[in-house]
Design an enzyme around this catalytic site. Structure first.
Site, PDB file in Angstrom:
ATOM      1  N   LYS A 110      32.366  45.179  47.036  1.00  0.00           N
ATOM      2  CA  LYS A 110      33.030  46.393  46.566  1.00  0.00           C
ATOM      3  C   LYS A 110      32.179  46.901  45.409  1.00  0.00           C
ATOM      4  O   LYS A 110      32.121  46.280  44.350  1.00  0.00           O
ATOM      5  CB  LYS A 110      34.456  46.119  46.112  1.00  0.00           C
ATOM      6  N   GLY A 171      44.365  51.829  36.837  1.00  0.00           N
ATOM      7  CA  GLY A 171      45.465  51.346  36.008  1.00  0.00           C
ATOM      8  C   GLY A 171      46.380  52.415  35.454  1.00  0.00           C
ATOM      9  O   GLY A 171      47.281  52.112  34.673  1.00  0.00           O
ATOM     10  N   ALA A 197      42.864  52.682  43.364  1.00  0.00           N
ATOM     11  CA  ALA A 197      43.107  52.933  41.940  1.00  0.00           C
ATOM     12  C   ALA A 197      44.190  53.988  41.713  1.00  0.00           C
ATOM     13  O   ALA A 197      44.259  54.996  42.397  1.00  0.00           O
ATOM     14  CB  ALA A 197      41.831  53.341  41.200  1.00  0.00           C
ATOM     15  N   GLY A 198      45.023  53.688  40.724  1.00  0.00           N
ATOM     16  CA  GLY A 198      46.029  54.631  40.270  1.00  0.00           C
ATOM     17  C   GLY A 198      47.355  54.586  40.998  1.00  0.00           C
ATOM     18  O   GLY A 198      48.282  55.319  40.642  1.00  0.00           O
ATOM     19  N   ASN A 219      46.382  46.778  42.590  1.00  0.00           N
ATOM     20  CA  ASN A 219      46.261  45.645  41.687  1.00  0.00           C
ATOM     21  C   ASN A 219      47.303  45.724  40.566  1.00  0.00           C
ATOM     22  O   ASN A 219      48.293  45.004  40.556  1.00  0.00           O
ATOM     23  CB  ASN A 219      44.851  45.575  41.123  1.00  0.00           C
ATOM     24  N   THR A 220      47.096  46.646  39.629  1.00  0.00           N
ATOM     25  CA  THR A 220      47.909  46.686  38.416  1.00  0.00           C
ATOM     26  C   THR A 220      49.398  46.736  38.700  1.00  0.00           C
ATOM     27  O   THR A 220      50.189  46.005  38.072  1.00  0.00           O
ATOM     28  CB  THR A 220      47.508  47.899  37.548  1.00  0.00           C
TER      29      THR A 220
END
Length: 271
Positions: A110, A171, A197-198, A219-220
């Site tokens: 990645k 994040g 992301a986001g 993830n976050t």
């Protein structure tokens, strides 16, 4: 507390390069309070692709207890996707990828190059440069990018296995704020599109899938949840639902109301 139960959803499998996956949810491994909790969340999410920052992994063989995350990720169960997070330019990203290869990790990468520590936005020029090098060296490259349709097309033209446009900054939990650009990327895509992301809520992941994204990476939102394991399962269900809706086709929005139970025929037949 009631436990979520996953219904059977016959979604089409995801194919990236020469591999096929039943799950369209990729998972990150940062920010978890413990590696044990991370491991349990990966299980509940149903993911089959797990990304790990190379700077957090022990590649030296010295059994560093502060960098033992790889011990908690079963390579027989998951495709381990090393990422170059923290790389400042193409040269550093390429060096990290080759370090991972030398350590015996899969030759999948990645590609992340975001030198700005405040917004963590990817550098498009260095990303394209690194992608060209890594593809020529035989890596399966999945680049993290801004939602830039021109760059996405350039990257797939040089041979990347997917493109990973951001939904919002890393994040930020803002959701798919780049939806219009992502629609264009999907429309032009000849490789899988992964919204990365986001995404801060399962509904965000479902929206990305409804737009036609091939997968999402989260993830976050899972890692910092009060119950990451349950949140992992919630994202699993959301991705399945969004993909099923996309495959079946969503109705077009209408400006005027349309009664779901019209009365005209009923009244006419009883006069």
């Amino acid at each position: 507390m009631a436990r979520l139960v996953s219904a059977t959803v016959n979604n089409e499998p995801l194919t990236i390069a020469d591999r096929t996956f039943s799950s369209r949810l990729m998972a990150g491994t940062g920010k978890f309070s413990s590696n044990t909790l991370m491991r349990d969340t990966l299980v509940s999410s149903g993911t089959e692709i797990v990304t790990v920052a190379l700077r957090r992994a022990d590649l030296s063989g010295d059994d560093d207890p502060q960098a033992d995350i790889l011990k908690f990720i079963d390579p027989e169960k998951y495709l381990l996707l090393p990422n170059t997070s923290g790389a400042m330019d193409a040269d550093e990203a390429v060096r990290l990828a080759k370090l991972a290869e030398a350590a015996g990790l899969p030759k999948w990468i990645k590609l992340e190059i975001h030198p700005d520590p405040t917004y963590l936005l990817p550098d498009p020029i260095e990303t394209l440069k690194a992608a060209e090098i890594l593809v020529k060296d035989g890596f399966t490259v999945l680049p993290y990018i801004n939602a830039d349709p021109v760059l996405a097309k350039r990257l797939q033209d040089v041979g990347t296995a997917a493109v990973m446009p951001l939904g919002a900054p890393i994040g930020s939990n803002k959701g798919v704020v780049t939806r219009d650009q992502i629609r264009i990327i999907i429309d032009q895509a000849t490789v899988p599109v992964v919204v990365d992301a986001g995404l801060g809520a399962p509904s965000h992941a479902s929206e990305a899938m409804e737009l036609g994204a091939d997968a999402v990476l989260v993830n976050t939102a899972m890692a910092i949840a009060s119950d990451p394991v349950r949140m992992g399962e919630a994202f699993k269900l959301a991705v399945e639902a969004g993909r099923a809706a996309y495959e079946m086709g969503l109705p077009e929005a209408e400006d005027r109301a349309s009664a779901t139970s019209p009365l005209t025929g009923f009244l006419d037949s009883n006069q």
